[in-house]
Scaffold this motif. Structure first.
Motif, PDB file in Angstrom:
ATOM      1  N   PRO A 148       0.460   4.190 -77.603  1.00 43.07           N
ATOM      2  CA  PRO A 148      -0.408   4.985 -78.744  1.00 43.07           C
ATOM      3  C   PRO A 148       0.221   6.385 -79.170  1.00 43.07           C
ATOM      4  CG  PRO A 148      -1.803   4.302 -76.710  1.00 43.07           C
ATOM      5  CD  PRO A 148      -0.553   4.140 -76.346  1.00 43.07           C
ATOM      6  N   LEU A 149       1.530   6.881 -78.409  1.00 43.13           N
ATOM      7  CA  LEU A 149       1.928   7.860 -79.033  1.00 43.13           C
ATOM      8  C   LEU A 149       3.259   7.539 -79.685  1.00 43.13           C
ATOM      9  CD1 LEU A 149       1.930  10.075 -75.824  1.00 43.13           C
ATOM     10  CD2 LEU A 149       0.223  10.263 -77.680  1.00 43.13           C
ATOM     11  N   SER A 150       3.360   6.318 -80.041  1.00 37.99           N
ATOM     12  CA  SER A 150       4.547   5.989 -80.474  1.00 37.99           C
ATOM     13  C   SER A 150       4.520   5.776 -82.383  1.00 37.99           C
ATOM     14  CB  SER A 150       4.921   4.456 -80.034  1.00 37.99           C
ATOM     15  OG  SER A 150       5.146   4.911 -78.639  1.00 37.99           O
ATOM     16  N   LEU A 151       3.629   5.769 -82.826  1.00 44.13           N
ATOM     17  CA  LEU A 151       3.317   5.829 -84.251  1.00 44.13           C
ATOM     18  C   LEU A 151       4.328   6.435 -85.173  1.00 44.13           C
ATOM     19  CD1 LEU A 151       1.734   4.270 -86.579  1.00 44.13           C
ATOM     20  CD2 LEU A 151       0.213   6.346 -86.659  1.00 44.13           C
ATOM     21  N   PRO A 152       4.542   7.428 -84.902  1.00 41.56           N
ATOM     22  CA  PRO A 152       5.797   8.153 -85.733  1.00 41.56           C
ATOM     23  C   PRO A 152       7.304   7.330 -85.499  1.00 41.56           C
ATOM     24  CG  PRO A 152       4.633   9.930 -84.836  1.00 41.56           C
ATOM     25  CD  PRO A 152       3.941   8.605 -84.223  1.00 41.56           C
ATOM     26  N   ALA A 153       7.562   7.083 -84.290  1.00 45.18           N
ATOM     27  CA  ALA A 153       8.578   6.340 -83.754  1.00 45.18           C
ATOM     28  C   ALA A 153       8.773   5.055 -84.416  1.00 45.18           C
ATOM     29  CB  ALA A 153       8.998   6.159 -82.560  1.00 45.18           C
ATOM     30  N   PHE A 154       7.639   4.412 -84.434  1.00 44.46           N
ATOM     31  CA  PHE A 154       7.550   3.005 -85.215  1.00 44.46           C
ATOM     32  C   PHE A 154       7.771   3.170 -86.722  1.00 44.46           C
ATOM     33  CE2 PHE A 154       5.670   0.933 -81.359  1.00 44.46           C
ATOM     34  CZ  PHE A 154       6.337  -0.067 -81.571  1.00 44.46           C
ATOM     35  N   ALA A 155       7.092   4.153 -87.277  1.00 39.74           N
ATOM     36  CA  ALA A 155       7.524   4.618 -88.942  1.00 39.74           C
ATOM     37  C   ALA A 155       8.695   4.534 -88.951  1.00 39.74           C
ATOM     38  CB  ALA A 155       6.638   5.594 -89.168  1.00 39.74           C
ATOM     39  N   VAL A 156       9.630   5.388 -88.338  1.00 35.34           N
ATOM     40  CA  VAL A 156      10.933   5.588 -88.590  1.00 35.34           C
ATOM     41  C   VAL A 156      11.707   4.109 -88.425  1.00 35.34           C
ATOM     42  CG1 VAL A 156      13.182   6.751 -87.698  1.00 35.34           C
ATOM     43  CG2 VAL A 156      10.851   8.129 -87.773  1.00 35.34           C
ATOM     44  N   SER A 157      11.544   3.747 -87.283  1.00 34.98           N
ATOM     45  CA  SER A 157      12.182   2.229 -87.227  1.00 34.98           C
ATOM     46  C   SER A 157      11.651   1.410 -88.196  1.00 34.98           C
ATOM     47  CB  SER A 157      11.694   1.806 -85.730  1.00 34.98           C
ATOM     48  OG  SER A 157      12.249   0.610 -85.244  1.00 34.98           O
ATOM     49  N   LEU A 158      10.833   0.990 -88.369  1.00 32.97           N
ATOM     50  CA  LEU A 158      10.316   0.007 -89.474  1.00 32.97           C
ATOM     51  C   LEU A 158      10.756   0.318 -90.693  1.00 32.97           C
ATOM     52  CD1 LEU A 158       6.250  -0.838 -88.604  1.00 32.97           C
ATOM     53  CD2 LEU A 158       8.336  -2.095 -88.311  1.00 32.97           C
ATOM     54  N   ILE A 159      10.739   1.528 -91.305  1.00 25.25           N
ATOM     55  CA  ILE A 159      11.406   1.818 -92.343  1.00 25.25           C
ATOM     56  C   ILE A 159      12.874   1.633 -92.428  1.00 25.25           C
ATOM     57  CG2 ILE A 159      11.953   3.865 -94.006  1.00 25.25           C
ATOM     58  CD1 ILE A 159       9.074   4.856 -93.611  1.00 25.25           C
TER      59      ILE A 159
ATOM     60  N   VAL B  86       8.457  11.421 -91.910  1.00 23.53           N
ATOM     61  CA  VAL B  86       8.637  12.643 -91.740  1.00 23.53           C
ATOM     62  C   VAL B  86       8.373  13.265 -90.290  1.00 23.53           C
ATOM     63  CG1 VAL B  86       8.226  15.073 -92.501  1.00 23.53           C
ATOM     64  CG2 VAL B  86       8.483  13.047 -94.294  1.00 23.53           C
ATOM     65  N   ARG B  87       6.981  12.726 -89.838  1.00 27.86           N
ATOM     66  CA  ARG B  87       6.457  13.292 -88.337  1.00 27.86           C
ATOM     67  C   ARG B  87       7.602  12.838 -87.304  1.00 27.86           C
ATOM     68  NH1 ARG B  87       0.392  11.229 -87.825  1.00 27.86           N
ATOM     69  NH2 ARG B  87       1.030  11.726 -85.494  1.00 27.86           N
ATOM     70  N   GLY B  88       8.045  11.446 -87.621  1.00 29.43           N
ATOM     71  CA  GLY B  88       8.761  10.905 -86.465  1.00 29.43           C
ATOM     72  C   GLY B  88      10.308  11.338 -86.753  1.00 29.43           C
ATOM     73  N   LEU B  89      10.722  12.077 -87.779  1.00 34.50           N
ATOM     74  CA  LEU B  89      11.990  12.791 -87.982  1.00 34.50           C
ATOM     75  C   LEU B  89      11.734  14.019 -87.231  1.00 34.50           C
ATOM     76  CD1 LEU B  89      13.062  12.077 -91.590  1.00 34.50           C
ATOM     77  CD2 LEU B  89      13.922  11.079 -89.484  1.00 34.50           C
ATOM     78  N   VAL B  90      10.784  14.823 -87.599  1.00 30.85           N
ATOM     79  CA  VAL B  90      10.732  16.239 -86.979  1.00 30.85           C
ATOM     80  C   VAL B  90      10.332  15.958 -85.524  1.00 30.85           C
ATOM     81  CG1 VAL B  90      10.028  17.105 -89.051  1.00 30.85           C
ATOM     82  CG2 VAL B  90       8.273  16.518 -87.566  1.00 30.85           C
ATOM     83  N   SER B  91       9.762  14.799 -84.991  1.00 37.19           N
ATOM     84  CA  SER B  91       9.398  14.905 -83.526  1.00 37.19           C
ATOM     85  C   SER B  91      10.443  14.425 -82.633  1.00 37.19           C
ATOM     86  CB  SER B  91       8.082  14.166 -83.325  1.00 37.19           C
ATOM     87  OG  SER B  91       8.271  12.750 -83.915  1.00 37.19           O
ATOM     88  N   GLY B  92      11.698  14.132 -83.110  1.00 36.14           N
ATOM     89  CA  GLY B  92      12.767  13.748 -82.252  1.00 36.14           C
ATOM     90  C   GLY B  92      13.147  12.179 -82.268  1.00 36.14           C
ATOM     91  N   ALA B  93      12.295  11.592 -83.261  1.00 36.56           N
ATOM     92  CA  ALA B  93      12.931   9.901 -83.140  1.00 36.56           C
ATOM     93  C   ALA B  93      14.417   9.849 -83.533  1.00 36.56           C
ATOM     94  CB  ALA B  93      11.967   9.173 -84.314  1.00 36.56           C
ATOM     95  N   VAL B  94      14.980  10.719 -84.349  1.00 40.14           N
ATOM     96  CA  VAL B  94      16.452  10.468 -84.522  1.00 40.14           C
ATOM     97  C   VAL B  94      17.263  11.526 -84.075  1.00 40.14           C
ATOM     98  CG1 VAL B  94      16.085   8.921 -86.391  1.00 40.14           C
ATOM     99  CG2 VAL B  94      15.987  11.327 -87.063  1.00 40.14           C
ATOM    100  N   LYS B  95      16.887  12.161 -83.194  1.00 39.98           N
ATOM    101  CA  LYS B  95      17.696  13.360 -82.612  1.00 39.98           C
ATOM    102  C   LYS B  95      18.845  12.528 -81.670  1.00 39.98           C
ATOM    103  CE  LYS B  95      14.438  16.980 -83.517  1.00 39.98           C
ATOM    104  NZ  LYS B  95      13.550  18.064 -82.973  1.00 39.98           N
ATOM    105  N   ALA B  96      19.959  13.363 -81.496  1.00 38.09           N
ATOM    106  CA  ALA B  96      20.633  13.025 -80.489  1.00 38.09           C
ATOM    107  C   ALA B  96      20.561  13.649 -79.169  1.00 38.09           C
ATOM    108  CB  ALA B  96      22.009  13.390 -80.796  1.00 38.09           C
TER     109      ALA B  96
END
Length: 269
Positions: A182-193, A259-269
């Motif tokens: 349920p917390l994964s929506l931003p990460a799914f948005a980044v991954s799907l896009i 954008v939420r996924g980017l700023v919440s760590g989905a693509v941070k190293a």
């Protein structure tokens, strides 16, 4: 003064970026006989939709092929990446870092290096020349980046949440399903896009795995619109707009989550 130069520079870059889009849109509404080097920058005197009509009649089967391919490929690779990222971030085991590094190594292998073994493997499992074979190719090739996206996202979620779920009797899969997912929506948005865009715009896998023009995705069919001796540029421009439309709609629909996924760590190293 610095801010002024910054805005001028950004405005100039924006103009340069939008010039090809302007040429594509303007000439897609022009009659084929009225397109020349002298008129490509001018607004059409008479708007014509014949280019779109012809492009749709020629590309609609391939557009359907792309949708049939990209939707399950993006979803499956994202789901597998979510499970992998969950395991590598919350259920670490001996050798997990080495396995994670090896998994990421697949992201840096160029397409050209695996074409021959890929074709032989798909022939062996009787999926060569089919859309399911192309879906399988993109799913496997996308696991590396989707795992990285979800692992970097989940690592910012406190492990105490998962530990509390396990104390309450939840297993590894139950904790993922009830707590993490349920917390994964931003990460799914980044991954799907990311996956949708890469898979939709792919050319090399599409033309190699599916040699039959009737079953090929739209990127290959769009390339085939250019004739050997003459080109109907209004049809090509209209076809390019049709081919780009699904990715534009994906960005519009999932943009705020991206954008939420980017700023919440989905693509941070």
């Amino acid at each position: 003064m610095k801010r002024l130069f910054l805005w001028l520079g950004l405005g100039f870059a924006l103009i340069l970026y939008l010039l090809p889009v302007y040429v594509m849109v303007v000439n897609s509404f022009r009659d084929a006989s009225n397109i020349s080097l002298e008129t490509i920058w001018q607004l059409p005197g008479k708007i014509s939709i014949m280019g779109f009509s012809q492009a749709w009649s020629m590309l609609s089967p391939n557009l359907q092929n792309s949708l049939v391919m990209v939707i399950p490929a993006a979803l499956l690779s994202s789901i597998i990446g979510a499970l992998n990222g969950y395991v590598f971030s919350k259920w670490r085991f001996r050798g997990s870092e080495i396995l994670f590094a090896l998994l990421l190594f697949g992201f840096f292998i160029p397409y050209q290096a695996i074409l021959l073994p890929l074709v032989r493997f798909l022939q062996w499992i009787n999926l060569y020349g089919t859309l399911p074979g192309l879906v399988l190719t993109h799913v496997v090739y996308g696991i590396s980046v989707t795992t990285l996206i979800f692992r970097n996202f989940y690592i910012h979620i406190p492990s105490s949440i998962v530990e509390a779920a396990t104390v309450d009797g939840a297993g590894m899969i139950q904790a993922f399903w009830r707590v993490i997912l349920p917390l994964s929506l931003p990460a799914f948005a980044v991954s799907l896009i990311f996956q949708f865009t890469n898979i939709w715009n792919d050319f090399l896998f599409g033309i190699t795995v599916v040699p039959n023009p009737q079953a090929q995705p739209i990127t290959i069919a769009l390339n085939n619109l250019s004739g050997s001796f003459s080109v109907d540029w209004n049809v090509v421009m209209a076809g390019a707009i049709l081919a780009a439309l699904p990715t534009i709609l994906i960005y519009i629909g999932l943009g705020k989550f991206f954008v939420r996924g980017l700023v919440s760590g989905a693509v941070k190293a």
